[in-house]
Design an enzyme around this catalytic site. Structure first.
Site, mmCIF file in Angstrom:
data_model
loop_
_atom_site.group_PDB
_atom_site.id
_atom_site.type_symbol
_atom_site.label_atom_id
_atom_site.label_comp_id
_atom_site.label_asym_id
_atom_site.label_seq_id
_atom_site.Cartn_x
_atom_site.Cartn_y
_atom_site.Cartn_z
ATOM 1 N N LYS A 11 0.826 -1.207 0.000
ATOM 2 C CA LYS A 11 0.000 0.000 0.000
ATOM 3 C C LYS A 11 0.869 1.269 0.000
ATOM 4 O O LYS A 11 2.093 1.200 0.237
ATOM 5 C CB LYS A 11 -0.934 -0.039 1.215
ATOM 6 C CG LYS A 11 -1.956 -1.191 1.153
ATOM 7 C CD LYS A 11 -2.942 -1.114 2.314
ATOM 8 C CE LYS A 11 -3.987 -2.214 2.239
ATOM 9 N NZ LYS A 11 -5.019 -2.074 3.305
ATOM 10 N N TYR A 51 -12.288 -1.727 -3.761
ATOM 11 C CA TYR A 51 -12.880 -1.862 -2.427
ATOM 12 C C TYR A 51 -14.404 -1.709 -2.451
ATOM 13 O O TYR A 51 -15.000 -1.353 -1.428
ATOM 14 C CB TYR A 51 -12.249 -0.837 -1.480
ATOM 15 C CG TYR A 51 -10.870 -1.253 -0.984
ATOM 16 C CD1 TYR A 51 -10.700 -2.394 -0.195
ATOM 17 C CD2 TYR A 51 -9.744 -0.505 -1.286
ATOM 18 C CE1 TYR A 51 -9.443 -2.774 0.263
ATOM 19 C CE2 TYR A 51 -8.479 -0.885 -0.817
ATOM 20 C CZ TYR A 51 -8.347 -2.022 -0.046
ATOM 21 O OH TYR A 51 -7.108 -2.399 0.421
ATOM 22 N N PHE A 59 -15.577 3.995 6.867
ATOM 23 C CA PHE A 59 -14.174 4.291 6.559
ATOM 24 C C PHE A 59 -13.886 4.330 5.061
ATOM 25 O O PHE A 59 -12.741 4.554 4.655
ATOM 26 C CB PHE A 59 -13.240 3.276 7.244
ATOM 27 C CG PHE A 59 -13.490 1.832 6.858
ATOM 28 C CD1 PHE A 59 -12.995 1.295 5.681
ATOM 29 C CD2 PHE A 59 -14.231 1.010 7.699
ATOM 30 C CE1 PHE A 59 -13.222 -0.021 5.334
ATOM 31 C CE2 PHE A 59 -14.466 -0.321 7.360
ATOM 32 C CZ PHE A 59 -13.969 -0.833 6.174
ATOM 33 N N ARG A 87 -2.276 -14.444 4.378
ATOM 34 C CA ARG A 87 -3.024 -13.769 5.456
ATOM 35 C C ARG A 87 -2.314 -13.988 6.800
ATOM 36 O O ARG A 87 -2.266 -13.093 7.647
ATOM 37 C CB ARG A 87 -4.459 -14.295 5.529
ATOM 38 C CG ARG A 87 -5.294 -14.035 4.292
ATOM 39 C CD ARG A 87 -5.803 -12.633 4.172
ATOM 40 N NE ARG A 87 -6.787 -12.290 5.165
ATOM 41 C CZ ARG A 87 -7.472 -11.152 5.173
ATOM 42 N NH1 ARG A 87 -7.259 -10.245 4.214
ATOM 43 N NH2 ARG A 87 -8.339 -10.886 6.098
ATOM 44 N N THR A 93 -5.991 -7.222 10.403
ATOM 45 C CA THR A 93 -6.186 -5.908 9.772
ATOM 46 C C THR A 93 -5.643 -4.786 10.652
ATOM 47 O O THR A 93 -4.967 -3.874 10.184
ATOM 48 C CB THR A 93 -7.698 -5.672 9.529
ATOM 49 O OG1 THR A 93 -8.235 -6.807 8.849
ATOM 50 C CG2 THR A 93 -7.936 -4.415 8.725
ATOM 51 N N ARG A 104 2.222 -6.705 9.358
ATOM 52 C CA ARG A 104 1.456 -5.563 9.866
ATOM 53 C C ARG A 104 1.862 -5.210 11.291
ATOM 54 O O ARG A 104 1.962 -4.027 11.647
ATOM 55 C CB ARG A 104 -0.039 -5.848 9.764
ATOM 56 C CG ARG A 104 -0.581 -5.695 8.342
ATOM 57 C CD ARG A 104 -1.968 -6.254 8.217
ATOM 58 N NE ARG A 104 -2.649 -5.835 6.990
ATOM 59 C CZ ARG A 104 -3.801 -6.361 6.585
ATOM 60 N NH1 ARG A 104 -4.392 -7.310 7.294
ATOM 61 N NH2 ARG A 104 -4.368 -5.946 5.470
ATOM 62 N N ASN A 114 -2.242 0.087 6.873
ATOM 63 C CA ASN A 114 -1.722 -1.186 7.376
ATOM 64 C C ASN A 114 -0.808 -1.914 6.397
ATOM 65 O O ASN A 114 -0.745 -3.142 6.370
ATOM 66 C CB ASN A 114 -2.867 -2.075 7.866
ATOM 67 C CG ASN A 114 -3.870 -2.372 6.776
ATOM 68 O OD1 ASN A 114 -3.674 -1.968 5.629
ATOM 69 N ND2 ASN A 114 -4.922 -3.089 7.112
ATOM 70 N N HIS A 117 -2.101 -5.351 1.547
ATOM 71 C CA HIS A 117 -3.373 -6.063 1.330
ATOM 72 C C HIS A 117 -3.072 -7.513 0.991
ATOM 73 O O HIS A 117 -2.081 -7.813 0.334
ATOM 74 C CB HIS A 117 -4.121 -5.424 0.145
ATOM 75 C CG HIS A 117 -5.238 -6.278 -0.369
ATOM 76 N ND1 HIS A 117 -6.486 -6.292 0.214
ATOM 77 C CD2 HIS A 117 -5.285 -7.196 -1.389
ATOM 78 C CE1 HIS A 117 -7.256 -7.164 -0.433
ATOM 79 N NE2 HIS A 117 -6.554 -7.721 -1.411
ATOM 80 N N GLU A 128 -9.281 -10.413 -7.947
ATOM 81 C CA GLU A 128 -8.371 -9.293 -7.679
ATOM 82 C C GLU A 128 -7.146 -9.350 -8.590
ATOM 83 O O GLU A 128 -6.651 -8.308 -9.038
ATOM 84 C CB GLU A 128 -7.945 -9.321 -6.205
ATOM 85 C CG GLU A 128 -9.104 -8.981 -5.265
ATOM 86 C CD GLU A 128 -8.743 -9.107 -3.796
ATOM 87 O OE1 GLU A 128 -7.575 -9.446 -3.471
ATOM 88 O OE2 GLU A 128 -9.619 -8.844 -2.953
HETATM 89 P P1 GDP Z 1 -8.169 -6.808 5.283
HETATM 90 O O1 GDP Z 1 -8.747 -7.930 4.454
HETATM 91 O O2 GDP Z 1 -7.412 -7.303 6.483
HETATM 92 O O3 GDP Z 1 -7.372 -5.822 4.468
HETATM 93 O O4 GDP Z 1 -9.407 -6.009 5.903
HETATM 94 P P2 GDP Z 1 -10.839 -5.605 5.319
HETATM 95 O O5 GDP Z 1 -11.134 -6.308 4.021
HETATM 96 O O6 GDP Z 1 -11.821 -5.744 6.431
HETATM 97 O O7 GDP Z 1 -10.687 -4.043 5.037
HETATM 98 C C1 GDP Z 1 -10.018 -3.575 3.897
HETATM 99 C C2 GDP Z 1 -9.146 -2.406 4.285
HETATM 100 O O8 GDP Z 1 -9.982 -1.342 4.717
HETATM 101 C C3 GDP Z 1 -8.209 -2.668 5.466
HETATM 102 O O9 GDP Z 1 -7.024 -3.301 5.113
HETATM 103 C C4 GDP Z 1 -7.971 -1.261 5.982
HETATM 104 O O10 GDP Z 1 -7.016 -0.575 5.170
HETATM 105 C C5 GDP Z 1 -9.341 -0.629 5.772
HETATM 106 N N1 GDP Z 1 -10.164 -0.765 6.982
HETATM 107 C C6 GDP Z 1 -10.866 -1.839 7.390
HETATM 108 N N2 GDP Z 1 -11.517 -1.604 8.547
HETATM 109 C C7 GDP Z 1 -11.214 -0.334 8.877
HETATM 110 C C8 GDP Z 1 -11.575 0.514 9.972
HETATM 111 O O11 GDP Z 1 -12.319 0.133 10.881
HETATM 112 N N3 GDP Z 1 -11.056 1.781 9.962
HETATM 113 C C9 GDP Z 1 -10.258 2.233 8.972
HETATM 114 N N4 GDP Z 1 -9.784 3.486 9.033
HETATM 115 N N5 GDP Z 1 -9.886 1.462 7.936
HETATM 116 C C10 GDP Z 1 -10.351 0.206 7.878
#
Ligand code: GDP
Length: 143
Positions: A11, A51, A59, A87, A93, A104, A114, A117, A128
């Protein structure tokens, strides 16, 4: 266990912190083969499309701001059980909840920024990878 592919994205925070090489080194040291990679700056519509499932989340606009804030590096990775193995390597996350020794945990500032991805299912990985690497964009021979 079958050889599988997954999509990583280094990222914009990863690139900004000059961790591109270090994170790729850790990925390769964990046994993943880098099949393709392409640094690029996402437009808002490309980041929104990636996304899309999060569009209604609070968010979402901050996430799109962040993902378009600088260049990122989508990467196609290959390994046995790649989706789950990656993962595990990157951790939860939210870095505050990520296991010790994960990418992370070591490098991410917060849940939004973070570092990396990783696809969360084999089906999403396929979609993807296609989103970033169309026909002919992955070199045929990696042996
Ligand atoms: P991942 O699969 O671990 O990347 O998590 P998710 O698919 O749930 O979310 C996608 C991305 O959205 C995450 O990697 C974060 O960059 C962002 N994100 C997810 N949840 C939050 C949150 O609660 N707050 C904020 N600021 N960003 C979030």
């Amino acid at each position: 266990m079958a050889i599988e592919r997954t999509l990583a994205i280094l990222k914009p925070d990863c690139v900004r912190k000059r961790l591109t090489g270090e994170v790729l080194r850790r990925i390769e040291a964990a046994g993943f083969k880098v099949c393709a990679l392409h640094m690029q700056k996402l437009s808002r519509s490309r980041a929104e499309g990636f996304y899309e499932v999060h569009r209604e989340r609070p968010f979402f606009s901050g996430l799109v701001d962040f993902m378009t804030s600088g260049p990122c590096v989508p990467v196609v990775l290959e390994k046995e059980n790649a989706v789950n193995a990656f993962r595990t390597l990157i951790g939860a996350t939210d870095p505050a909840e990520a296991d010790e020794g994960t990418i992370r945990k070591d490098y991410a500032d917060n849940k939004g920024e973070n570092i990396v991805h990783g696809s969360d299912s084999a089906e999403n990985a396929k979609n993807e990878i296609a989103y970033f690497f169309g026909e002919g964009r992955i070199p045929a021979d990696h042996s």
